[in-house]
Design a protein around this motif. Structure first.
Motif, PDB file in Angstrom:
ATOM      1  N   HIS A  45       0.820  -1.218   0.000  1.00 54.32           N
ATOM      2  CA  HIS A  45       0.000   0.000   0.000  1.00 54.32           C
ATOM      3  C   HIS A  45       0.848   1.260   0.000  1.00 54.32           C
ATOM      4  N   TYR A  46       2.105   1.145   0.438  1.00 50.68           N
ATOM      5  CA  TYR A  46       2.976   2.325   0.388  1.00 50.68           C
ATOM      6  C   TYR A  46       3.461   2.616  -1.025  1.00 50.68           C
ATOM      7  N   VAL A  47       3.400   1.630  -1.889  1.00 50.14           N
ATOM      8  CA  VAL A  47       3.679   1.877  -3.308  1.00 50.14           C
ATOM      9  C   VAL A  47       2.494   2.631  -3.913  1.00 50.14           C
ATOM     10  N   ILE A  48       1.299   2.143  -3.601  1.00 49.24           N
ATOM     11  CA  ILE A  48       0.077   2.785  -4.103  1.00 49.24           C
ATOM     12  C   ILE A  48       0.034   4.243  -3.622  1.00 49.24           C
ATOM     13  N   GLY A  49       0.471   4.473  -2.399  1.00 52.92           N
ATOM     14  CA  GLY A  49       0.446   5.817  -1.828  1.00 52.92           C
ATOM     15  C   GLY A  49       1.624   6.681  -2.241  1.00 52.92           C
ATOM     16  N   GLU A  53       8.929   4.387  -4.268  1.00 53.45           N
ATOM     17  CA  GLU A  53       8.924   4.971  -5.609  1.00 53.45           C
ATOM     18  C   GLU A  53       8.507   3.999  -6.707  1.00 53.45           C
ATOM     19  N   SER A  54       8.757   2.699  -6.498  1.00 50.43           N
ATOM     20  CA  SER A  54       8.372   1.736  -7.532  1.00 50.43           C
ATOM     21  C   SER A  54       8.098   0.399  -6.882  1.00 50.43           C
ATOM     22  N   ILE A  55       7.145  -0.338  -7.447  1.00 46.40           N
ATOM     23  CA  ILE A  55       6.783  -1.621  -6.844  1.00 46.40           C
ATOM     24  C   ILE A  55       7.919  -2.622  -6.940  1.00 46.40           C
ATOM     25  N   ASP A  56       8.843  -2.401  -7.885  1.00 46.37           N
ATOM     26  CA  ASP A  56       9.992  -3.307  -8.011  1.00 46.37           C
ATOM     27  C   ASP A  56      10.881  -3.276  -6.776  1.00 46.37           C
ATOM     28  N   PHE A 131     -10.327  -5.604  -4.877  1.00 47.04           N
ATOM     29  CA  PHE A 131      -8.961  -6.113  -4.648  1.00 47.04           C
ATOM     30  C   PHE A 131      -8.757  -6.512  -3.192  1.00 47.04           C
ATOM     31  N   THR A 132      -7.880  -7.486  -3.012  1.00 56.45           N
ATOM     32  CA  THR A 132      -7.316  -7.696  -1.686  1.00 56.45           C
ATOM     33  C   THR A 132      -5.858  -7.244  -1.773  1.00 56.45           C
ATOM     34  N   VAL A 133      -5.294  -6.876  -0.665  1.00 60.84           N
ATOM     35  CA  VAL A 133      -3.899  -6.425  -0.658  1.00 60.84           C
ATOM     36  C   VAL A 133      -3.099  -7.404   0.175  1.00 60.84           C
ATOM     37  N   LYS A 134      -2.353  -8.265  -0.495  1.00 62.64           N
ATOM     38  CA  LYS A 134      -1.652  -9.311   0.247  1.00 62.64           C
ATOM     39  C   LYS A 134      -0.221  -9.497  -0.261  1.00 62.64           C
ATOM     40  N   ASN A 135      -0.082  -9.615  -1.572  1.00 58.98           N
ATOM     41  CA  ASN A 135       1.260  -9.833  -2.111  1.00 58.98           C
ATOM     42  C   ASN A 135       1.571  -8.758  -3.164  1.00 58.98           C
ATOM     43  N   VAL A 136       2.783  -8.778  -3.627  1.00 54.42           N
ATOM     44  CA  VAL A 136       3.231  -7.745  -4.563  1.00 54.42           C
ATOM     45  C   VAL A 136       2.497  -7.862  -5.896  1.00 54.42           C
ATOM     46  N   GLN A 137       2.224  -9.109  -6.328  1.00 57.88           N
ATOM     47  CA  GLN A 137       1.522  -9.289  -7.595  1.00 57.88           C
ATOM     48  C   GLN A 137       0.142  -8.635  -7.518  1.00 57.88           C
ATOM     49  N   GLY A 138      -0.538  -8.800  -6.390  1.00 57.99           N
ATOM     50  CA  GLY A 138      -1.822  -8.136  -6.193  1.00 57.99           C
ATOM     51  C   GLY A 138      -1.662  -6.627  -6.231  1.00 57.99           C
ATOM     52  N   GLY A 139      -0.557  -6.153  -5.698  1.00 60.24           N
ATOM     53  CA  GLY A 139      -0.259  -4.726  -5.716  1.00 60.24           C
ATOM     54  C   GLY A 139      -0.091  -4.206  -7.145  1.00 60.24           C
ATOM     55  N   ARG A 140       0.570  -4.999  -7.983  1.00 62.99           N
ATOM     56  CA  ARG A 140       0.743  -4.599  -9.391  1.00 62.99           C
ATOM     57  C   ARG A 140      -0.610  -4.461 -10.081  1.00 62.99           C
ATOM     58  N   ASP A 141      -1.504  -5.425  -9.805  1.00 63.70           N
ATOM     59  CA  ASP A 141      -2.839  -5.385 -10.408  1.00 63.70           C
ATOM     60  C   ASP A 141      -3.591  -4.129  -9.964  1.00 63.70           C
ATOM     61  N   PHE A 241     -12.998  -0.992  -4.628  1.00 60.89           N
ATOM     62  CA  PHE A 241     -13.293  -1.650  -3.354  1.00 60.89           C
ATOM     63  C   PHE A 241     -12.082  -2.487  -2.932  1.00 60.89           C
ATOM     64  N   ILE A 242     -11.655  -2.267  -1.690  1.00 64.02           N
ATOM     65  CA  ILE A 242     -10.566  -3.068  -1.144  1.00 64.02           C
ATOM     66  C   ILE A 242     -11.128  -3.911  -0.013  1.00 64.02           C
ATOM     67  N   VAL A 243     -10.931  -5.206  -0.095  1.00 65.67           N
ATOM     68  CA  VAL A 243     -11.396  -6.081   0.975  1.00 65.67           C
ATOM     69  C   VAL A 243     -10.190  -6.504   1.813  1.00 65.67           C
ATOM     70  N   ALA A 244     -10.203  -6.097   3.062  1.00 66.83           N
ATOM     71  CA  ALA A 244      -9.078  -6.380   3.966  1.00 66.83           C
ATOM     72  C   ALA A 244      -9.645  -6.857   5.286  1.00 66.83           C
ATOM     73  N   THR A 245     -10.230  -8.042   5.260  1.00 72.33           N
ATOM     74  CA  THR A 245     -10.930  -8.547   6.452  1.00 72.33           C
ATOM     75  C   THR A 245     -10.166  -9.690   7.106  1.00 72.33           C
ATOM     76  N   GLY A 246      -8.841  -9.655   6.942  1.00 77.21           N
ATOM     77  CA  GLY A 246      -8.044 -10.661   7.649  1.00 77.21           C
ATOM     78  C   GLY A 246      -7.495 -11.739   6.742  1.00 77.21           C
TER      79      GLY A 246
END
Lengths: 555, 555
Positions: A45-49, A53-56, A131-141, A241-246
């Motif tokens: 989420h700090y990449v999104i924010g 500077e880059s997800i890499d 989206f769920t936010v869990k791994n870097v690949q999800g972050g790229r999406d 929509f971000i689902v972050a329910t654990g």
């Protein structure tokens, strides 16, 4: 010896490197079905924010690096499908080529991590804007979606650690964020008198927080999720929509060979990270930890614990002496300009265990006020019988990371409340105070156990509701008293207390309260020394009481 | 009971309030010859620097406040001149009215503090533009002088805690500051490989630092000090001079009634803060403390210790159970954008005691690099025999206060190096790292004691100078090696180490070094596992070596 590790994030790679540290002979192989190895998914989420500077940057190491640096074979996009533990063979598929493969092992480590869970209504539904936010690949999406569709209104489902982090970062890049939480307050693993402040922080920073409500229906529009409808019959529309329910531990593979789960439904391990099956270990988010204080199993999937478990398992397997001593569950989250941290047991957890506890809530200063110091709220719980510290929750703008780690360190050594006063902590005016909040906390808890009792807001209500007669003394200035006070309270401002000492009836059941508790503490000592016997000081003062029970105050 | 306290700053007022906490009956009186009671003299330079908005903020409490709030009688501008301990009577003078007075006591507490010492050449000289910075009244004088005379060029004599703080604040308000120090580096109580970095910080921020030089002559012009001449025959001219060369305990009055001093020349006390004379206590800067690790007396006049001693004495006198457990000497100073902190023994102190120690110097990250983390230099000293942590010195831009306090807390509980890995510290990307520097330090020290030895820069020089043949391996990139390296070193870049493992002669005496030590640590483990037996890793890498011995590097 051939060590095979399933899962290549924090725990799996730590186990691999830990084993290699002790042995050049071990053959070490990691399989992971994900695209990335050793990714810092916790920072997505700090990449999104825009903070990163880059997800890499979240994937600083590659399979090639692991081979070259540590002679560890890492196979990403390789999923293990089946294990024959009798023959010690795994069967899997290369997700890229779809080719099947098999491999053997002497030692098997489950580091299969955890997966995001979603509320029932989201299951088996697929929307391009959820989206769920869990791994870097999800972050790229997610990053790609944001760039392409430029969403403006976000609904975050879940007010835990990740949900809050995402809410903050999306707010920071200008989105309009609504955060929904099933329970009353955000971060509801904390005590409600702590987490209620987190709701305030969110609102103060422009996040719309809605507690005590859950999503029950999804409304689709043009193949996207358009809005969610909640149990309270509210509608929340959004274009993202971000689902972050654990999360839940990925235990299926381990269970397939008879690995036993603990009461938390994660894999049961011992201090060597061994499972119930010989030569099979479990580390990280898939395993349960145990609490360093209660010794009971807990499921607390944190990167710090994952790295620690991995390192220990790698050491144990190669003949080392490291052992897992359990965790305190220390955690911290930065939320806009505030930091919220916790270690050990909450008040509710301690009470649920039936412990006889003393609870101090106190407002402290990060630095001296004339140096620009800011308020820090410390809630501390100690065991009345053993006099050991049990847990701490802290909220403040600065110094919170220092304080929580000092408490956590002291608690690792089973600190008694009296030990805290003895700490020789660092003081200089731009950074800290000559009497550290840790020392003050220890001293006040000690006194509370030894004759100067505190009463929490909930305990006070209980006392008042029992109908016994109390002399309630409000120690604040006349002006503050007139604004609002506890029903039945008399006003004796602190500066006038000594003048009125002789008029206070010593044999009464006395409740004292000041603004944040500190004056109450001094007044309590004075009255105790004057012969009062039944006298309680309201922990955290009327300000702490007000956060939970403002409706019980009168004008 | 009548308690009489001489001295009303941190220690004296803490003793008074501490006594009042336990007893309403005690009559408590404080005499102080200074203008202010309970002043925050330690923050005076922050007023001069404009960080604190007004000097009045440093004296938040008055004699009237002490009377009203705590029923404590405070007499400022009252100097005690003589004590008749047999009759328990003090004789003094009211410095304002010049009237003599006398008072009696049951218990006497010396909290007479310390006075600034000046080098011999300054003694008995009086210039209107020479100041010491010790109490708030001195701060008022300095402030007035600066406002009136608008000095531009300042010479600060003394590179300790106060000298550095003053140098920073005067630089911040635009003055041209030169700081002179008799010893090699600033804060020379630390090890030279730490304090050399402080010289760099000063220079980097525009303070002219001159070490290894002392003032031997003063040159007067128009009744002001115009310049100082040093032992090295240098001249430093200025229109303002600050002398900050340390303090000495004000023991004269105590000595006059036979109170015994310790080896540090401060008053000798026991864990109850009792002196050798019955009913006479000593607290704060006038008393010596003892080291929590070595149990030996030390003189470390710090506000934290003063407050603690006062609180304990007040408690002891009124029947409480608090005892003084000694101090670790934890201290911290903020210097421009860097923080320097220390706790426990330095390397030189530990070696002077003849302890068999292991020393780790390591570069750590405050946060993950992709989150904007900055380098933190940690020097840690442990006892090889007991495996206990002995001391730590830390320099960095952020997180230093947290780290030093975690180390200090662990050391209070006599932490072994292996305990540090077990700490459950708080991690979130904006604040910290998943493997905390404290954990890394503990693990590396453990390994250094158990078979993966470190060598300090000084020890390396000793080894090299003994003439024994060594295989010195430089693990850095080819480019770095070419720029400069240790004489005789061969370059095997870390990424090529595994390719070259078989070519390294295992029976050689091997020295490894990388840039900051971490790669050296990994390479050392690899080679140990490959059968090398005599192999050392250079603590802190070549970068740490370079700070002290750049002249021994070749191109």
């Amino acid at each position: 010896m051939k060590i095979l590790i399933i899962g290549g994030v924090s725990a799996g790679t730590s186990a691999a490197i830990g084993a290699r540290r002790n042995s050049e002979d071990a053959q070490i192989t990691i399989y992971d079905r994900d695209v990335d190895v050793n990714h810092a998914g916790y920072a997505t989420h700090y990449v999104i924010g825009g903070v990163v500077e880059s997800i890499d940057k979240l994937t600083p190491t590659s399979s090639a690096w692991f081979k070259q640096r540590h002679n560890i074979d890492v196979h990403t996009k390789h999923e293990i499908l089946k294990i024959d533990h009798e023959s010690k063979i795994v069967y899997g598929v290369d997700l890229e080529t779809e080719e099947e493969f098999q491999d053997d092992y002497d030692i098997l480590i489950f580091a299969t991590g955890s997966s995001a869970t979603v509320p029932p209504v989201f299951r088996d539904k697929k929307f391009s804007n959820v989206f769920t936010v869990k791994n870097v690949q999800g972050g790229r999406d997610l990053q790609k979606y944001i760039e392409t569709d430029q969403p403006e209104n976000v609904v975050v489902v879940g007010g835990g650690y990740i949900g809050l982090g995402v809410s903050e970062q999306l707010t920071n890049v200008g989105m309009n964020v609504s955060t929904l939480e099933f329970l009353d307050y955000p971060m509801s693993q904390l005590d409600s008198d702590t987490s209620i402040h987190i709701a305030d922080i969110l609102e103060h920073n422009g996040v719309n927080f809605y507690g005590s409500d859950g999503v029950v229906e999804l409304v689709e529009e043009n193949e996207k999720l358009a809005k969610v409808i909640t149990a309270n019959d509210k509608e929340y529309a959004g274009d993202l929509f971000i689902v972050a329910t654990g999360v839940r531990p990925n235990t299926e593979l381990a269970q397939s060979i008879g690995v036993e789960l603990g009461s938390s439904r994660a894999i049961k391990i011992n201090e060597k990270l061994e499972t119930n099956i010989p030569d099979v270990y479990a580390v990280g988010d898939v395993a349960e930890a145990f609490h360093a204080i209660t010794k009971e199993p807990i499921y607390l999937p944190l990167a710090t614990t994952a790295v620690k478990m991995g390192r220990i398992a790698g050491d144990v397997i190669t003949g080392g002496q490291l052992r897992f001593n359990g965790v305190l569950g220390t955690s911290v989250v930065r939320l806009f300009d505030q930091t919220i941290a916790s270690t050990g047991l909450t008040e509710k957890a301690a009470r649920a265990k039936g412990l006889d506890i003393v609870v101090l809530t106190n407002s402290n200063l990060s630095r001296l006020r004339f140096m620009g110091g800011e308020d820090i709220l410390v809630k501390a719980i100690a065991d009345k019988e053993t006099e050991e510290m049990l847990g701490v929750q802290i909220i403040g703008a600065e110094g919170v990371d220092r304080l929580i780690d000092v408490f956590a360190t002291a608690m690792t050594f089973r600190a008694k409340v009296s030990d805290l006063f003895q700490l020789d902590l660092a003081f200089t005016p731009p950074i800290s105070t000559p009497v550290d909040p840790v020392m003050f906390t220890g001293m006040t808890l000690f006194n509370a156990i030894h004759g100067a009792p505190l009463v929490t807001p909930a305990e006070l209500n209980e006392k008042l509701d029992q109908g016994k007669e109390h002399l309630i003394i409000d120690l604040r200035a006349d002006k503050d008293f007139k604004e609002s006070h506890l029903e039945g309270a008399v006003n004796i401002p602190m500066d006038e207390l000594r003048k009125n000492l002789d008029e206070i009836e010593k044999d009464k059941n006395i409740i004292l309260y000041s603004s944040t508790g500190e004056n109450g503490y001094i007044a309590q000592e004075t009255l105790l020394n004057k012969g009062c016997e039944d006298i309680y000081n309201l922990s955290g003062g009327i300000e702490n009481y007000r956060t939970l029970y403002s409706d019980r105050l009168v004008k």
